[in-house]
Design an enzyme around this catalytic site. Structure first.
Site, PDB file in Angstrom:
ATOM      1  N   ASP A  11       0.868  -1.177   0.000  1.00 46.45           N
ATOM      2  CA  ASP A  11       0.000   0.000   0.000  1.00 46.45           C
ATOM      3  C   ASP A  11       0.901   1.222   0.000  1.00 46.45           C
ATOM      4  O   ASP A  11       2.123   1.126   0.160  1.00 46.45           O
ATOM      5  CB  ASP A  11      -0.909  -0.013   1.243  1.00 46.45           C
ATOM      6  CG  ASP A  11      -1.835   1.198   1.314  1.00 46.45           C
ATOM      7  OD1 ASP A  11      -2.492   1.489   0.292  1.00 46.45           O
ATOM      8  OD2 ASP A  11      -1.894   1.870   2.357  1.00 46.45           O
ATOM      9  N   SER A  12       0.272   2.394  -0.123  1.00 47.25           N
ATOM     10  CA  SER A  12       1.029   3.637  -0.077  1.00 47.25           C
ATOM     11  C   SER A  12       1.502   3.975   1.331  1.00 47.25           C
ATOM     12  O   SER A  12       2.400   4.790   1.503  1.00 47.25           O
ATOM     13  CB  SER A  12       0.176   4.791  -0.619  1.00 47.25           C
ATOM     14  OG  SER A  12      -0.971   4.963   0.188  1.00 47.25           O
ATOM     15  N   CYS A  74      -4.304  -1.287  -2.071  1.00 46.90           N
ATOM     16  CA  CYS A  74      -4.454   0.144  -2.322  1.00 46.90           C
ATOM     17  C   CYS A  74      -5.429   0.276  -3.471  1.00 46.90           C
ATOM     18  O   CYS A  74      -5.218  -0.315  -4.538  1.00 46.90           O
ATOM     19  CB  CYS A  74      -3.098   0.748  -2.694  1.00 46.90           C
ATOM     20  SG  CYS A  74      -3.169   2.459  -3.299  1.00 46.90           S
ATOM     21  N   GLU A 153      -3.097   9.010   8.433  1.00 54.67           N
ATOM     22  CA  GLU A 153      -1.645   8.872   8.599  1.00 54.67           C
ATOM     23  C   GLU A 153      -1.136   9.670   9.803  1.00 54.67           C
ATOM     24  O   GLU A 153      -0.150   9.293  10.434  1.00 54.67           O
ATOM     25  CB  GLU A 153      -0.918   9.325   7.327  1.00 54.67           C
ATOM     26  CG  GLU A 153      -1.177   8.467   6.093  1.00 54.67           C
ATOM     27  CD  GLU A 153      -0.384   7.173   6.071  1.00 54.67           C
ATOM     28  OE1 GLU A 153       0.597   7.065   6.832  1.00 54.67           O
ATOM     29  OE2 GLU A 153      -0.761   6.263   5.306  1.00 54.67           O
ATOM     30  N   CYS A 185     -11.005   3.111  -0.123  1.00 57.19           N
ATOM     31  CA  CYS A 185      -9.588   3.345   0.161  1.00 57.19           C
ATOM     32  C   CYS A 185      -9.281   2.563   1.416  1.00 57.19           C
ATOM     33  O   CYS A 185     -10.073   2.590   2.373  1.00 57.19           O
ATOM     34  CB  CYS A 185      -9.304   4.834   0.363  1.00 57.19           C
ATOM     35  SG  CYS A 185      -7.615   5.191   0.934  1.00 57.19           S
ATOM     36  N   HIS A 187      -7.402   3.058   3.783  1.00 58.15           N
ATOM     37  CA  HIS A 187      -7.293   3.858   5.005  1.00 58.15           C
ATOM     38  C   HIS A 187      -8.654   4.062   5.674  1.00 58.15           C
ATOM     39  O   HIS A 187      -8.744   4.243   6.883  1.00 58.15           O
ATOM     40  CB  HIS A 187      -6.709   5.243   4.692  1.00 58.15           C
ATOM     41  CG  HIS A 187      -5.243   5.260   4.388  1.00 58.15           C
ATOM     42  ND1 HIS A 187      -4.716   4.738   3.236  1.00 58.15           N
ATOM     43  CD2 HIS A 187      -4.195   5.759   5.097  1.00 58.15           C
ATOM     44  CE1 HIS A 187      -3.398   4.912   3.238  1.00 58.15           C
ATOM     45  NE2 HIS A 187      -3.061   5.534   4.353  1.00 58.15           N
TER      46      HIS A 187
END
Length: 272
Positions: A11-12, A74, A153, A185, A187
């Site tokens: 993932d990012s 992702c 994040e 997403c 996240h």
């Protein structure tokens, strides 16, 4: 192919840990090598060519770890890069979009589905494309939520700032009278309680992380690639790598996967 080899997940940043968490829950016998591209996040505002290049580099790194399959955890990379890297790979590669789209189509009662994601994911139109292949008359309403990733994040999961921004984003979809919302997403499941409160109990939330873990389980089973539970483990069962800020990642990951993140190693992924 060594069936006892690990599964690669990337993932990012930390969002893909929601996918890793579901894999651990649904296929606890499997080993995982996780990579978070923390030096180059967010992916959602970058071009398709850039995301494909990043994904190729990460896959080359994961293959040095002898992974037997790869999960692109992702949505943006799944939307932009999955088709290209899957065609080039000699091991199975799956993304997080198809499983979530299928679940949403099956869940909706009124045929009105919302999708929230990064600018890249929403702009690609991939969820609408997949859903309409399954049910042509479905109505899909996308809404990009670019500030959600940096909020996650930064660890602002339960904060008045997050509430205010989420309220602004989601008000558009509430006006569309959707009955199903895809957290497009990886996240976003970390903001699930906020999204649930704002959307109300009448809207079904679809978490593609969970559905993707089930898809991986079926893939490994169908190809006889599941790990032999009696096989001895050499080294850590779960390994974590990032491209930057390893200590910060470890601290955050410990909250998502308590007790599972022993160490995070930083690598220069651009060398691959």
């Amino acid at each position: 192919m060594d069936r006892n080899a690990p599964v690669g997940v990337f993932d990012s940043g930390v969002g893909g840990l929601t996918v890793a968490r579901e894999i651990i829950r649904q296929i606890p016998e499997e080993r995982i090598v996780y990579f978070g591209d923390t030096a180059r996040l967010p992916y959602g505002s970058k071009s398709k060519d850039t995301i494909i290049r990043y994904s190729r580099q990460i896959i080359r790194f994961l293959k040095t770890m002898d992974v037997k399959a790869i999960v692109i955890a992702c949505n943006t990379a799944s939307a932009y890069a999955l088709e290209s890297v899957r065609a080039e790979a000699d091991i199975p590669v799956i993304g997080v979009i198809n499983a979530g789209a299928r679940t949403a189509v099956h869940a909706t009662q009124n045929g009105r589905i919302g999708v929230i994601g990064t600018e890249g994911t929403i702009g690609s139109g991939i969820y609408t494309e997949v859903m309409r292949k399954l049910k042509p008359d479905i109505e899909v309403f996308g809404k990009s939520c670019p500030l959600f990733v940096p909020l996650v994040e930064e660890g602002l999961l339960h904060d008045s700032v997050t509430d205010e921004i989420a309220s602004r984003y989601l008000s558009v979809l509430k006006g569309r009278y959707i009955d199903t919302l895809v957290l497009g997403c990886t996240h976003y499941p970390l903001l699930r309680s906020t999204i649930r409160r704002l959307m109300g109990e009448g809207v079904t939330l679809v978490n593609p992380a969970y559905e993707t873990a089930l898809e991986l389980r079926e893939l490994l089973k169908s190809r006889n690639m599941g790990r032999d539970e009696t096989a001895p483990l050499s080294g850590e069962k779960y390994q974590f790598f990032v491209s930057d800020l390893a200590e910060k990642f470890t601290d955050f990951a410990a909250a998502i996967l308590p007790g599972e993140v022993k160490e995070t190693r930083q690598i220069s992924v651009e060398e691959y």
